[in-house]
Design a protein around this motif. Structure first.
Motif, PDB file in Angstrom:
ATOM      1  N   GLU A  95      -5.843  -1.732   2.245  1.00  0.00           N
ATOM      2  CA  GLU A  95      -4.712  -2.159   2.041  1.00  0.00           C
ATOM      3  C   GLU A  95      -4.411  -3.473   2.798  1.00  0.00           C
TER       4      GLU A  95
ATOM      5  N   ASN B 195      -3.337  -6.989   1.729  1.00  0.00           N
ATOM      6  CA  ASN B 195      -2.213  -7.774   2.123  1.00  0.00           C
ATOM      7  C   ASN B 195      -2.428  -9.062   2.658  1.00  0.00           C
TER       8      ASN B 195
ATOM      9  N   GLU C 224       2.638  -4.680   7.135  1.00  0.00           N
ATOM     10  CA  GLU C 224       3.174  -4.625   5.765  1.00  0.00           C
ATOM     11  C   GLU C 224       2.705  -3.625   4.731  1.00  0.00           C
TER      12      GLU C 224
ATOM     13  N   SER D  58       2.564   0.102   3.595  1.00  0.00           N
ATOM     14  CA  SER D  58       3.122   1.147   3.457  1.00  0.00           C
ATOM     15  C   SER D  58       2.333   2.494   4.040  1.00  0.00           C
TER      16      SER D  58
ATOM     17  N   SER E  17       0.148   2.465   6.194  1.00  0.00           N
ATOM     18  CA  SER E  17      -0.002   2.462   7.982  1.00  0.00           C
ATOM     19  C   SER E  17       1.445   2.928   8.387  1.00  0.00           C
ATOM     20  N   TRP E  18       2.399   2.914   7.803  1.00  0.00           N
ATOM     21  CA  TRP E  18       3.611   3.107   8.498  1.00  0.00           C
ATOM     22  C   TRP E  18       3.844   4.526   9.139  1.00  0.00           C
ATOM     23  N   LYS E  19       3.092   5.711   8.659  1.00  0.00           N
ATOM     24  CA  LYS E  19       3.186   6.829   9.005  1.00  0.00           C
ATOM     25  C   LYS E  19       2.401   6.964  10.412  1.00  0.00           C
TER      26      LYS E  19
ATOM     27  N   TYR F  87       6.847   4.845  11.665  1.00  0.00           N
ATOM     28  CA  TYR F  87       7.991   4.205  11.029  1.00  0.00           C
ATOM     29  C   TYR F  87       8.185   4.928   9.873  1.00  0.00           C
TER      30      TYR F  87
ATOM     31  N   GLY G 288       9.795   4.021   7.281  1.00  0.00           N
ATOM     32  CA  GLY G 288      10.051   3.277   6.041  1.00  0.00           C
ATOM     33  C   GLY G 288      11.508   2.900   5.989  1.00  0.00           C
ATOM     34  N   PRO G 289      11.885   2.030   4.973  1.00  0.00           N
ATOM     35  CA  PRO G 289      13.244   1.375   4.789  1.00  0.00           C
ATOM     36  C   PRO G 289      14.308   2.226   4.421  1.00  0.00           C
ATOM     37  N   LYS G 290      13.896   3.471   3.499  1.00  0.00           N
ATOM     38  CA  LYS G 290      14.669   4.362   2.980  1.00  0.00           C
ATOM     39  C   LYS G 290      15.475   4.995   3.941  1.00  0.00           C
TER      40      LYS G 290
END
Length: 188
Positions: free
Chosen positions: A83, A87, A166, A168, A170-172, A176, A178-180
């Protein structure tokens, strides 16, 4: 007149940067183009800008630079790194063509086996490169008096950072949600 009296760049720095730039330009545009070796893995990613060598370069640089942020499980780690490469490819694809040409020259230069051996200690394959050597070399570039090396460092670092944060997937790994999580907040 005062600006003419200030030394904006020393002669020594100018000569070092010019010589380094000339060598870089010669190697990246001459017959010293990187050749595919048998150990290069085809990642089968749907990249629009990066070829297989570019994908491998950023895959292994991201692995070296992000190792503390990556999952331990090998399959999940590979998914995150793929990913990141996608990106990076998306970002590079959106750049103007003259900037893309310069980035391609940098990728070709770093994929020349003699250059890779000199800088990173492995001429045959990115996978065989030692993480500590890559980090040490990049840290030397970051503080180098040669502007070209600093520029290459910041290009590589920013590409890997953009590609990672960037993604998603990798966010966990960085905590992070996420944006929700922000959708219920009202501003004003």
């Amino acid at each position: 007149m005062a600006i003419l009296n200030q030394k904006l760049i020393s002669r020594r720095t100018l000569v070092k940067t010019s010589l380094m730039g000339a060598v870089f330009l010669y190697l990246s545009t001459s017959g010293c183009q990187a050749k595919d070796d048998v150990t290069t893995r085809d990642r089968e990613l749907d990249c629009r800008f990066l070829d297989n060598r570019g994908q491998n370069l950023f895959y292994f640089l991201a692995d070296a630079l992000l190792f503390t942020f990556l999952p331990i499980e090998e399959k999940e780690k590979e998914n995150v790194l793929n990913e990141v490469v996608l990106n990076i490819d998306s970002y590079l694809y959106s750049l103007p063509s003259h900037t893309q040409a310069e980035i391609l020259e940098a990728i070709q230069f770093l994929n020349i086996s003699a250059v890779r051996w000199y800088l990173f200690g492995s001429s045959s394959n990115w996978k065989l490169t030692n993480r500590d050597t890559v980090i040490k070399t990049l840290n030397q570039w970051k503080t180098s008096s040669i502007g070209l090396l600093r520029s290459i460092f910041f290009l590589l670092q920013s590409m890997v950072t953009i590609g990672y944060f960037e993604a998603s997937v990798s966010w966990k790994h960085v905590g992070y949600p996420g944006p929700k999580h922000a959708l219920g907040l009202r501003h004003g």
